[in-house]
Structures are given as structure tokens and as C-alpha cells.
Design an enzyme around this catalytic site. Structure first.
Site, PDB file in Angstrom:
ATOM      1  N   ASN A  11       0.874  -1.176   0.000  1.00 45.25           N
ATOM      2  CA  ASN A  11       0.000   0.000   0.000  1.00 45.25           C
ATOM      3  C   ASN A  11       0.907   1.219   0.000  1.00 45.25           C
ATOM      4  OD1 ASN A  11      -1.781   2.068   0.462  1.00 45.25           O
ATOM      5  ND2 ASN A  11      -2.218   1.511   2.596  1.00 45.25           N
ATOM      6  N   LYS A  13       0.190   4.230  -0.224  1.00 42.61           N
ATOM      7  CA  LYS A  13      -0.435   5.441   0.349  1.00 42.61           C
ATOM      8  C   LYS A  13      -0.149   6.634  -0.578  1.00 42.61           C
ATOM      9  CE  LYS A  13       0.190   3.507   4.914  1.00 42.61           C
ATOM     10  NZ  LYS A  13      -0.138   3.686   6.309  1.00 42.61           N
ATOM     11  N   HIS A  96      -9.635   1.266   4.494  1.00 39.46           N
ATOM     12  CA  HIS A  96      -8.385   1.453   5.249  1.00 39.46           C
ATOM     13  C   HIS A  96      -8.667   2.383   6.428  1.00 39.46           C
ATOM     14  CE1 HIS A  96      -4.319   2.613   6.292  1.00 39.46           C
ATOM     15  NE2 HIS A  96      -3.912   1.542   5.640  1.00 39.46           N
ATOM     16  N   GLU A  98      -7.132   4.746   7.622  1.00 40.43           N
ATOM     17  CA  GLU A  98      -6.903   6.175   7.371  1.00 40.43           C
ATOM     18  C   GLU A  98      -8.109   6.797   6.677  1.00 40.43           C
ATOM     19  OE1 GLU A  98      -3.089   5.673   5.459  1.00 40.43           O
ATOM     20  OE2 GLU A  98      -2.243   5.084   7.388  1.00 40.43           O
ATOM     21  N   GLU A 167      -5.941  -4.999  10.222  1.00 41.33           N
ATOM     22  CA  GLU A 167      -4.910  -3.995  10.477  1.00 41.33           C
ATOM     23  C   GLU A 167      -5.230  -3.260  11.776  1.00 41.33           C
ATOM     24  OE1 GLU A 167      -2.750  -2.850   6.561  1.00 41.33           O
ATOM     25  OE2 GLU A 167      -4.328  -1.416   6.968  1.00 41.33           O
ATOM     26  N   GLY A 173       2.018   2.063  10.752  1.00 33.05           N
ATOM     27  CA  GLY A 173       2.985   3.150  10.634  1.00 33.05           C
ATOM     28  C   GLY A 173       3.633   3.537  11.953  1.00 33.05           C
ATOM     29  N   SER A 211       2.940  -2.454  10.392  1.00 31.74           N
ATOM     30  CA  SER A 211       4.388  -2.506  10.652  1.00 31.74           C
ATOM     31  C   SER A 211       5.001  -3.871  10.344  1.00 31.74           C
ATOM     32  CB  SER A 211       4.685  -2.078  12.092  1.00 31.74           C
ATOM     33  OG  SER A 211       4.275  -0.730  12.295  1.00 31.74           O
TER      34      SER A 211
HETATM   35  C1  PEP Z   1      -0.972   0.128   5.901  1.00 36.32           C
HETATM   36  O1  PEP Z   1      -1.050   1.324   5.757  1.00 36.32           O
HETATM   37  O2  PEP Z   1      -1.818  -0.583   5.350  1.00 36.32           O
HETATM   38  C2  PEP Z   1       0.106  -0.407   6.728  1.00 36.32           C
HETATM   39  C3  PEP Z   1       0.023  -1.638   7.157  1.00 36.32           C
HETATM   40  O3  PEP Z   1       1.170   0.431   7.010  1.00 36.32           O
HETATM   41  P1  PEP Z   1       2.556   0.057   7.743  1.00 36.32           P
HETATM   42  O4  PEP Z   1       3.037  -1.246   7.153  1.00 36.32           O
HETATM   43  O5  PEP Z   1       3.474   1.196   7.426  1.00 36.32           O
HETATM   44  O6  PEP Z   1       2.252  -0.074   9.194  1.00 36.32           O
END
Ligand code: PEP
Length: 249
Positions: A11, A13, A96, A98, A167, A173, A211
Site C-alpha cells: 500500500n 499510500k 483502510h 486512514e 490492520e 505506521g 508494521s
Molecule cells: C498500511 O497502511 O496498510 C500499513 C500496514 O502500514 P505500515 O506497514 O506502514 O504499518
């Protein structure tokens, strides 16, 4: 869909640029084939065309990070699933955290987007996950089940065609990864909920995101109900993304 192979989805972003994207993809493609995992990248809308050209006829597929629930019309700034289909998208991420947090997306809107995607043959990657506050209040299961339940009710028998990404919001992040046991526990809850909804649940892919890095991917991916990952930060470095793809072996 089958669970023989892991699925690892980047992803990106709101990151990227034409030159950097091309270099990143070149770095990933140089390490192909990926024996045990299917690879995909979900990129910002303006780059779908150039990414599609570069990835055509390779083993890496591509997709978008959101879509409209509407087919077409006066929805300024929105992008329809039909447009994504024309760009050759295999996947679209919906719900997501976000987008839920910054754009007020509700469980029902996320479900409607998943339905719109499936109607055009694009696989929605439906994200669910709890905040730290919700985890600390012991609400993790009820939150993820509520989020998934809206999708189950909206899609009916087609629920077996989606990919689910668990998630935990507190792990995205932040560098804080859910332990393999914490992740597996929630994945098992989601698998059971899907089993009650469709006979195809055992073949569905449930991804973990939050992460994921080269050094924790293998142990996460080895959990019984974790079928791959949705990767944010580590998907922006070819070496890390490739190492995660290889960790699926
Ligand atoms: C994501 O945004 O879907 C995500 C898992 O980000 P990160 O791996 O940076 O935590």
C-alpha cells in the site's frame, strides 16, 4: 481463490513519483519470481496507468487504494470502479483505517464500495481493525466483527470473493507490530465469522497489516490463519518488499 500461496500487497499510500515508482518496481521485478507469494501494489490513482504499463505481463499485479461506491455521476474527485477496471486493476483496498478516520467512512460505505468493486470483477481488500483505545477496553473482537458484518450482509454469497486485511490501527505506521499470537487470535475470529457466512471461508485470504517488516514477516505469515500481508512503509523500499515476499516461503 486458494490459500496455497501467500498474498503480499504493498500500500503505497500518498507516496511516489514517476521516476521513483519506476525504480521501485524495477527493483521488485529484478527479484522475481516469488516462489511462495503473489505480489501486488496498490498505488495512487494518477500512477495506475504508468504502473500498469510497467507491470503488464509480469507476475506483479496492481490496484488502487480506494474507489467510489457509485458507478458514475456528479461526484467530483471520486474514481469509479469502472475506471479502475480500465486501468487493469486486480485489487482495490477499501475501508483502510486512514479513510475511516480522516474521511469519515462508515462500515456501510465500506461494504458498498466492496460490492461495487466485485460487480466489476475487482477484488476488494477490506480492511478492519481496532484502535488502541478499543483494544484496551477489550473491544477488539466486537469492533472487527461489526466492521466485517456490514460487508457480509451487503455482499451475501459473494463474501467468499473478498480479501480481508486485519490492520490494528495502533500498529499502522507506528513500528508496533501485533505479536503473531495477537494477530492470529483476531484472524481466527474473523475466519470463524466468515465460516458462518460462506462455505468458501477456508479458501479465503486474510492478510495482516501493521508494521510488517522483513524481520517479522516470516513468523506472522506462519500463523494458521494469516495468508499474507498488507504492507505500508516497507513496500516503498524494493529490498524490504522483496524480503517480505520471500519470507512467505
Ligand atoms: C498500511 O497502511 O496498510 C500499513 C500496514 O502500514 P505500515 O506497514 O506502514 O504499518
Amino acid at each position: 481463490m486458494s490459500r496455497d500461496r501467500k498474498l503480499v500487497v504493498g500500500n503505497w499510500k500518498m507516496h511516489g513519483g514517476l521516476k521513483g515508482n519506476a525504480d521501485l518496481l524495477q527493483g521488485i521485478l529484478a527479484a522475481a519470481p516469488f516462489a511462495a507469494a503473489d505480489a501486488a501494489v496498490c498505488v495512487p490513482f494518477p500512477y495506475l496507468s504508468s504502473v500498469g504499463v510497467q507491470l503488464a505481463d509480469t507476475e506483479v499485479t496492481w490496484g488502487a487504494q480506494d474507489c467510489s461506491a457509485h458507478e458514475q455521476g456528479a461526484y467530483t474527485g471520486e474514481v469509479s470502479v469502472g475506471m479502475l477496471q480500465e486501468m487493469g486493476c486486480r485489487y482495490v483496498i477499501v475501508g483502510h483505517s486512514e479513510r475511516r478516520a480522516y474521511h469519515g467512512e462508515t462500515d456501510q460505505l465500506v461494504a458498498d464500495k466492496a460490492k461495487a468493486a466485485l460487480a466489476k470483477g475487482i477484488t476488494p481488500i477490506v480492511c478492519v481493525g481496532e484502535t488502541l483505545e478499543q483494544r484496551e477496553a477489550g473491544e477488539t473482537e466486537s469492533v472487527v466483527k461489526r466492521q466485517l458484518s456490514a460487508v457480509i450482509h451487503t455482499l451475501g454469497p459473494c463474501i467468499g470473493e473478498i480479501v480481508v486485511a486485519y490492520e490494528p490501527v495502533w500498529a499502522i505506521g507506528t513500528g508496533k507490530t501485533a505479536t503473531p499470537e495477537q494477530a492470529q487470535q483476531v484472524h481466527a475470529v474473523l475466519r470463524a465469522q466468515l465460516q458462518a457466512a460462506t462455505p468458501r471461508a477456508d479458501a479465503m485470504k486474510l492478510l495482516y497489516g501493521g508494521s510488517v517488516k522483513p524481520d517479522n514477516a516470516a513468523i506472522l505469515f506462519s500463523q494458521a490463519d494469516i495468508d499474507g500481508g498488507l504492507i505500508g512503509g516497507a513496500a516503498l523500499k524494493a529490498g524490504d518488499f522483496v524480503a517480505i515476499l520471500k519470507a512467505a516461503a
